[in-house]
Design a protein around this motif. Structure first.
Motif, short mmCIF file in Angstrom:
data_model
loop_
_atom_site.label_atom_id
_atom_site.label_comp_id
_atom_site.label_asym_id
_atom_site.label_seq_id
_atom_site.Cartn_x
_atom_site.Cartn_y
_atom_site.Cartn_z
N GLU A 75 0.83 -1.22 0.00
CA GLU A 75 0.00 0.00 0.00
C GLU A 75 0.86 1.27 0.00
O GLU A 75 0.55 2.24 -0.68
N SER A 76 1.93 1.21 0.76
CA SER A 76 2.74 2.43 0.92
C SER A 76 3.95 2.48 0.01
O SER A 76 4.79 3.37 0.13
N ALA A 77 4.08 1.46 -0.89
CA ALA A 77 5.28 1.42 -1.74
C ALA A 77 5.21 2.51 -2.80
O ALA A 77 4.12 2.89 -3.24
N PRO A 78 6.39 3.02 -3.24
CA PRO A 78 6.42 4.06 -4.28
C PRO A 78 5.76 3.60 -5.58
O PRO A 78 5.15 4.38 -6.29
N HIS A 79 5.92 2.34 -5.90
CA HIS A 79 5.32 1.81 -7.14
C HIS A 79 4.59 0.51 -6.81
O HIS A 79 5.08 -0.29 -6.02
N THR A 80 3.46 0.31 -7.45
CA THR A 80 2.77 -0.98 -7.27
C THR A 80 2.26 -1.48 -8.61
O THR A 80 1.95 -0.69 -9.52
N LEU A 81 2.18 -2.78 -8.71
CA LEU A 81 1.60 -3.43 -9.90
C LEU A 81 0.73 -4.58 -9.42
O LEU A 81 1.00 -5.19 -8.38
N ALA A 82 -0.31 -4.88 -10.20
CA ALA A 82 -1.14 -6.04 -9.89
C ALA A 82 -1.48 -6.72 -11.21
O ALA A 82 -1.80 -6.05 -12.19
N PHE A 83 -1.37 -8.01 -11.23
CA PHE A 83 -1.66 -8.74 -12.47
C PHE A 83 -1.96 -10.19 -12.17
O PHE A 83 -1.80 -10.65 -11.03
N GLY A 118 7.37 -5.36 -1.12
CA GLY A 118 6.31 -6.25 -0.65
C GLY A 118 5.76 -7.05 -1.83
O GLY A 118 5.64 -6.53 -2.95
N LEU A 119 5.47 -8.31 -1.57
CA LEU A 119 4.93 -9.17 -2.62
C LEU A 119 3.80 -10.00 -2.04
O LEU A 119 3.97 -10.64 -0.99
N GLU A 120 2.66 -9.98 -2.73
CA GLU A 120 1.52 -10.78 -2.28
C GLU A 120 1.04 -11.63 -3.46
O GLU A 120 0.74 -11.11 -4.52
N VAL A 121 1.02 -12.93 -3.23
CA VAL A 121 0.60 -13.84 -4.29
C VAL A 121 -0.52 -14.72 -3.76
O VAL A 121 -0.41 -15.31 -2.68
N THR A 122 -1.59 -14.78 -4.53
CA THR A 122 -2.71 -15.65 -4.19
C THR A 122 -2.86 -16.68 -5.30
O THR A 122 -2.95 -16.32 -6.48
N ILE A 123 -2.85 -17.94 -4.92
CA ILE A 123 -2.79 -19.01 -5.91
C ILE A 123 -4.01 -19.91 -5.82
O ILE A 123 -4.40 -20.34 -4.73
N LEU A 124 -4.61 -20.16 -6.98
CA LEU A 124 -5.60 -21.21 -7.08
C LEU A 124 -4.91 -22.41 -7.71
O LEU A 124 -4.43 -22.32 -8.84
N HIS A 125 -4.83 -23.48 -6.97
CA HIS A 125 -4.11 -24.66 -7.45
C HIS A 125 -5.12 -25.76 -7.80
O HIS A 125 -5.91 -26.17 -6.96
N ASP A 126 -5.07 -26.21 -9.04
CA ASP A 126 -5.97 -27.27 -9.49
C ASP A 126 -5.41 -28.61 -9.07
O ASP A 126 -4.36 -29.04 -9.56
#
Lengths: 795, 161
Positions: A179-187, A313-321
């Protein structure tokens, strides 16, 4: 002088056998065995109303037909859940033969035994199973949202849910940091299904000896010791009455570490019941629909970083089949989520996965085991950061590397072995420097511009990984020197083409000071070694290699002690050269190991002339001491185990140059470079071979291989005609360079190498295609038509 | 009802062999299970992987796509017949030297294919080698050392001729 053996590209000792047709693979055994075949579900999700076998009973040569209702006691229960985990709250496994319900196309329903396979399949074709169709659940996102359930008692189709979070140095969680990082990306990223696909499928051959009440099972497996325990438990046999042997195995790549397969318990059971040898050899279609797949994941990424490209900071949410069942637990998504940080120091990391049931073939590890997905995620992230900031992609990586002086480096996560994920050693900056030099990274923009002037599109890509190898709990080795001077080495884990007979012999010959020709190695045979875990997770060389070295050291010590007595010398002055123990610097005061072996076993009865030396009237033994002293054992042999405190971490970096056709979108790999660090090399020729093969499988996963399910849960490409594996024409020449940072965790300083080659390939190819095309690549594999579609969408 | 069997005669690796086979019996199964020559492997049974490749009157064929009865009276060479007694053929030696095999399951098919390839073309170019082996799958080696082995075999054959 004994030739230097450890670290040499010694030619393989298994080759003469395999090159002349004298290998013994599963289907080569038991020429007179009865054949088993299976009726498998043609539906992805259905209830079994009735099974009518009457038409099959007239088939000539039919011996027996079995359904779930015929199975006794523990065989009628679900197969084991091999690796329980607290987060796997809804683990489910299949019955050996379907009970009332089928959950994927290919699930075994009826077993037929007949005189030969043709007749067994004739009978299968005449068995009528009446199914009541249920709505199948296909696709991991659909399954996560569907009201339709694969298992009625598993709400939301969620088998497991696990969160791991590593806070930043100042104690903040990843979300807050981002949230507070200078740059963020989401994909979002997508990886599709592939599979191990060894050229030899699975297979089981069983022989029951009624007179001896003992069972011998041959299985094309990556773990004979564990199959043995499962068979004994399922069939209610005393463990000492069961032997399991892995013969020559035609490739494994993970799928054969899964066990016990239904057939591994059903075939031995039928052999006992019928008093006849029974064999089942999987055919290719069966392998596609009834063994295991891997890879499929959907990943949602959020990353926060600074202007230098450092990941805060890195946040990863995974759906695993996970397919229809979870017999191998949640090892694959655990590995994805814990190996994702790779060679990087991530400020704060949060990873969450949900393991989702679908009406498809179950998911268990395939070479790389969740790492290709992890590396795809991390490396795509690095490339996006570089693109966002306009920085060189290697500069962003370098800005995040863990430095050589930071080892041991604790990632703060719990790894697949249930232990802390702490990197033991490595040199990532040096690895990157070597890779850039090997591929010519800095000169590439010029080449790219030059190609562009000719109307050609080329791009360069990079991918870095760290691989936890050599997971415990342990392996053992047994070494025996017999009175003919030969050295017999055995270890319990199995081989599927890795050349263990050669590399383990190199270790033993080097440790003992004997010629390589005198050493023979047996793997995967419970008659020779009963305690083992198996061959997976790039662990065989690390685990059994070190165990064998330790066992050799015990034998060596014993040999020197006995020889010292015989030579009236101090053991500390003795050396072993070419199989002869001698006083250092004095080759005449010597005794061959063959004689030491004779002397190690005090005899009453001589069996040959050499043995006379050890008999009771031969003299030379002290009357004040017992022939076998306290704490000693007769024989020149030793056994030892290697059980590491935790995994050792190999690493590597790959780069590729690809060309994409401006018209057809065909993708061609022009160059492929690998820098690889697996610590000390036992046999560089074998290690390179492992890397080549891994890269080829990686290329398959990046460009060609996908399991295509339709909405009915039918696998549309269950043959080699339609599931495209690379031929020689699709695989680039691999240029390799080795960096060696020995592991401080084990005596030989080695790290695993088996899976390495495959791990970063999808990430590398995506990176290169993106560079060539200027279009974000966010899913793998990518075919020319996929790329064509991306171009149209972008324009 | 028992299937009708047909008696066939094959010359396998220079030896006259007889077998009684049903019309549907695949040549691969006949070689492996009727004649005990298990060196020929079966990887897919639909003619794609090339593991089952044998030489039929010197030409490489997929034995899994061939009915045994259709080759009655013909000459077949399998992997067991490539060596000259105890001495491995140049192709076999080159595969060992170049580490052109790992698990060894696809290897007999490659050896038969390459033996025929080099007889036709004793000094193939890189392209010709790739083309020549492009009908055989290998899941272990990544092909690099197989390609190397083919060139090396050509070299050995030239040296020894």
């Amino acid at each position: 002088m004994t030739t230097k053996l450890f670290g040499e590209p010694v030619q393989r000792r298994e080759d003469p056998r395999l090159l002349t047709g004298r290998g013994r693979y599963l289907d080569d055994l038991g020429p007179d065995a009865l054949a088993a075949a299976f009726v498998r579900s043609p539906h992805a999700h259905a209830l079994i109303r009735d099974i009518d076998v009457s038409a099959a009973l007239d088939v000539d040569g039919l011996v027996a037909i079995y359904t779930w209702e015929d199975l006794p006691d523990r065989l009628a229960e679900p197969l084991p859940l091999l690796i329980p985990h607290p987060a796997l709250t809804h683990g489910r496994t299949a019955y050996p033969l379907a009970r009332e319900r089928v959950r994927h196309v290919g699930e075994p329903v009826v077993m037929v035994v007949a005189r030969d396979r043709y007749l067994a399949e004739d009978a299968c074709a005449l068995i009528r199973v009446d199914y009541e169709l249920l709505k199948p659940v296909v696709g991991v996102e659909e399954a996560a949202q569907s009201a339709q359930l694969v298992h009625d008692d598993v709400p939301g189709n969620v088998g497991a849910h696990l969160v791991q979070e590593v806070a930043s140095a100042d104690g903040r969680g990843a979300r807050e940091v981002i949230e507070s990082a200078p740059h963020t990306l989401a994909f979002r990223l997508d990886v599709e299904r592939s599979a191990s696909m060894p050229l030899e499928g699975r297979g089981v051959h069983a022989r029951w000896d009624a007179d001896d009440s003992s069972l011998r099972v041959y299985s094309s497996t990556q773990t004979s010791t564990s199959v043995r325990m499962a068979v004994a438990a399922k069939l209610g046999l005393p463990l000492p009455k069961v032997e399991v042997v892995a013969p020559d195995v035609g490739g494994g790549f993970g799928v054969k570490i899964m066990h016990p397969w239904p057939e591994e318990v059903l075939v031995p059971w039928a052999a006992m019941l019928l008093g006849r040898e029974v064999k089942w050899t999987e055919d290719r279609r069966e392998h596609f629909v009834s063994s295991a797949h891997e890879r499929a994941q959907v990943q949602f990424v959020r990353v926060g970083f600074d202007g230098g490209g450092r990941v805060l900071g890195l946040e990863v949410t995974i759906l695993h089949d996970h397919g229809a069942y979870t017999p191998y637990g949640i090892i694959v998504p655990i590995i994805t989520s814990t190996q994702l940080p790779g060679p990087y120091r991530i400020g704060s990391y949060r990873v969450e996965f949900s393991s989702i049931y679908t009406n498809t073939v179950q998911v268990t590890p395939y070479r790389g085991a969740g790492r290709p997905q992890a590396v795809f995620c991390m490396e795509r992230t690095m490339d996006r950061i570089a693109a966002h900031l306009g920085l060189d992609r290697t500069a962003v990586r370098a800005a995040n590397f863990i430095q050589p002086d930071e080892f041991p480096y604790d990632q703060g996560l719990i790894f697949q072995d249930g232990r802390p994920l702490i990197y033991d050693s490595g040199d990532y900056p040096e690895s990157l420097r070597m890779l850039k030099e090997l591929i010519g990274w800095d000169a590439f923009p010029e080449a790219k511009a030059e190609a562009a002037r000719e109307g050609r599109r080329i791009g360069i890509g990079i991918g870095c990984y760290v691989e936890g190898t050599g997971v415990g709990p342990y392996e053992g080795g047994h070494v025996q020197i017999t009175s003919d001077g030969r050295v017999h080495v055995s270890t319990g884990l199995t081989s599927q083409g890795q050349g263990h007979e050669t590399s383990f012999a190199q270790i033993a010959a080097a440790e003992l000071g004997v010629p390589l020709e005198r050493v023979s190695v047996v793997t995967g045979d419970t008659r020779r070694f009963g305690y083992a875990v198996g061959t997976f997770a790039s662990r065989a060389a690390v685990m059994s290699g070190n165990a064998i070295a330790l066992a050799c050291r015990k034998v060596r010590e014993k040999a020197l002690r006995i020889a010292a007595d015989a030579l009236e010398a101090d053991p500390r002055d003795l050396e072993i050269t070419d199989g002869v123990v001698h006083v250092a610097g004095s080759p005449h005061a010597s005794v061959p190991l063959a004689t030491v072996a004779v002397l190690s076993n005090p005899l009453r009865y001589a069996f040959d002339e050499e043995a006379v030396r050890a008999t009771q009237f031969a003299g030379g033994s002290s009357f004040d001491r017992p022939p076998v002293e306290e704490g000693q054992e007769p024989g020149l042999e030793g056994r030892d185990y290697y059980s590491p405190i935790r995994s050792t971490f190999a690493s590597g970096m790959h780069a590729a140059i690809v060309e994409t056709d401006p018209l057809t979108a065909e993708i061609r790999i022009l160059r492929y470079a690998v820098v690889h660090d697996c610590g000390n090399l036992i046999n560089p020729m074998i290690v390179e071979g492992q890397i080549h093969g891994g890269v080829a499988q990686g290329v398959g996963g990046a460009l060609y291989e996908r399991m295509v399910y339709d909405s009915h849960g039918q696998l549309l490409n269950a043959s080699f005609m339609d599931f495209l594996m690379p031929y020689a024409t699709e695989v680039p020449r691999v240029e390799t360079a080795h960096l060696q940072t020995p592991s401080p965790l084990n005596p030989l300083g080695i790290k695993g190498a088996g899976e390495a080659g495959v791990i970063p390939v999808s990430a590398v190819i995506a990176s290169a295609i993106e560079d060539a095309e200027g279009i974000p690549i966010d899913r793998m594999p990518i075919s020319p038509s996929d790329l064509f579609g991306l171009r149209r969408a972008a324009s | 009802m028992p299937e009708q069997a047909h008696e066939i005669t094959l010359v396998v690796n220079g030896t006259l062999r007889r077998a009684e086979v049903p019309g549907r019996r695949l040549l691969s199964d006949c070689l492996r299970h009727d004649l005990g020559l298990t060196g020929t492997h079966v990887g897919c049974e639909h003619g794609v992987c090339g593991c089952c490749t044998v030489l039929l009157d010197g030409e490489p064929v997929r034995s899994c796509l061939t009915f045994a009865v259709t080759v009655d009276g013909r000459e077949i060479t399998t992997v067991e017949g490539l060596a000259d007694g105890e001495r491995m053929s140049p192709v076999q030696r080159a595969f060992a030297e170049c580490h052109g095999l790992q698990c060894g399951f696809c290897t007999p098919g490659f050896l038969c294919t390459v033996t025929a390839l080099l007889r036709e073309n004793p000094a193939p170019t890189e392209e010709e080698v790739l083309e020549g082996i492009s009908g055989n799958l290998c899941r272990c080696t990544g092909y690099q050392n197989i390609v190397k082995a083919v060139h090396r075999a050509a070299e050995i054959m030239a040296e020894e001729s």
